[in-house]
Design an enzyme around this catalytic site. Sequence first.
Site, PDB file in Angstrom:
ATOM      1  N   SER A  72       0.836  -1.201   0.000  1.00 42.70           N
ATOM      2  CA  SER A  72       0.000   0.000   0.000  1.00 42.70           C
ATOM      3  C   SER A  72       0.874   1.255   0.000  1.00 42.70           C
ATOM      4  O   SER A  72       0.385   2.354  -0.248  1.00 42.70           O
ATOM      5  CB  SER A  72      -0.941   0.006   1.209  1.00 42.70           C
ATOM      6  N   LYS A 124       4.854 -11.343   3.080  1.00 41.10           N
ATOM      7  CA  LYS A 124       3.424 -11.578   2.854  1.00 41.10           C
ATOM      8  C   LYS A 124       3.172 -11.629   1.360  1.00 41.10           C
ATOM      9  O   LYS A 124       3.818 -10.900   0.595  1.00 41.10           O
ATOM     10  CB  LYS A 124       2.584 -10.463   3.497  1.00 41.10           C
ATOM     11  N   GLU A 153      -9.008  -9.610   4.355  1.00 40.36           N
ATOM     12  CA  GLU A 153      -9.371  -8.221   4.063  1.00 40.36           C
ATOM     13  C   GLU A 153     -10.790  -8.133   3.502  1.00 40.36           C
ATOM     14  O   GLU A 153     -11.143  -8.842   2.535  1.00 40.36           O
ATOM     15  CB  GLU A 153      -8.359  -7.625   3.067  1.00 40.36           C
TER      16      GLU A 153
HETATM   17  O1  KIV Z   1      -0.429  -3.398   1.725  1.00 42.10           O
HETATM   18  C1  KIV Z   1      -1.074  -3.317   2.766  1.00 42.10           C
HETATM   19  O2  KIV Z   1      -1.069  -2.298   3.467  1.00 42.10           O
HETATM   20  C2  KIV Z   1      -1.859  -4.465   3.172  1.00 42.10           C
HETATM   21  C3  KIV Z   1      -2.752  -4.311   4.346  1.00 42.10           C
HETATM   22  C4  KIV Z   1      -3.904  -3.461   4.027  1.00 42.10           C
HETATM   23  C5  KIV Z   1      -3.173  -5.621   4.892  1.00 42.10           C
HETATM   24  O3  KIV Z   1      -1.774  -5.479   2.554  1.00 42.10           O
END
Ligand code: KIV
Length: 287
Positions: free
Chosen positions: A35, A102, A171
């Site tokens: 993000s 992740k 999410e």
């Molecule tokens: O990229 C991000 O900030 C995320 C979160 C919203 C879980 O994947």
Amino acid sequence: MKDEGRKISMITCYDYSSARAVADSNVDCILVGDSLAMTMHGYPTTLSATTAMMALHTAAVAKGAPAKFIVGDLPFLSYRKGLKDAIDAVHELMASGAHAVKLEGVRGHAEIVRHIVDSGVPVMGHLGLTPQSVHALGGMKVQARTKAAVRALASQARELEEAGCFAIVLECVPSQVAREVTDLLRIPTIGIGAGPYVSGQVLVYQDLLGLNPGFKPRFLRVYANTFEIIRTALNAYDNDVKSGAFPSASESYKDPDFIEEGVTKPTEHAAGNGRGSRITLTSQMNQ
Ligand code: KIV
């Protein structure tokens, strides 16, 4: 923490000074999320994040919050180009200071998840609304709203757990769906827009702190109006500069009370006038 019935708090973070604030807080862990393409670089989606961007921000966060558990997000397509490219991306994030990575979804890359885990790198999954698939999903929409979609979500969550993930972000899914998935798994679920029946919560730093005015999805709680606080402070600074109130004498360096012979000498001292003193040093050699 899941086993002990304790909720896990996670926050995204992308830079050194914000990481210092998180480091000084009780928040359990940090996600350097992709993000950052939006929050730090102004892109409209997360698709513009690159491994180099992720590594740079991860390194900054790791310096600011060395004692926190840091998860680095694998960016768009970086784990879909084959094993070597995926492992290279993982390597960059881990070398930059992440403790885990992740990735979004599982279809077509369960083997890669397994390989990353077998390489000694903890992997966090991400299901439900997966922003890297925004165009395939037809926008940023709440997911798992049909029975078939709930079944698919549950089976993907099981697949990620079996592949070795240590946790899964859920999410934008309905609360009861998130509860079902959480109950199905041994590993914790971290929700964002997934209601209260998950093992923990994650929010975007800028959203939680009110730095993203106008963004107010149902799931978001804004804990401080930081945008307004910053704007007020900037305007106070601007006023003080233009009125001469800043800097004051106490915010200015005092006149030198000794002169290194043959080097410099004060030639002009403005009286303290509440706006700081003016010091002009002229080299003796120029006199
Ligand atoms: O990229 C991000 O900030 C995320 C979160 C919203 C879980 O994947």
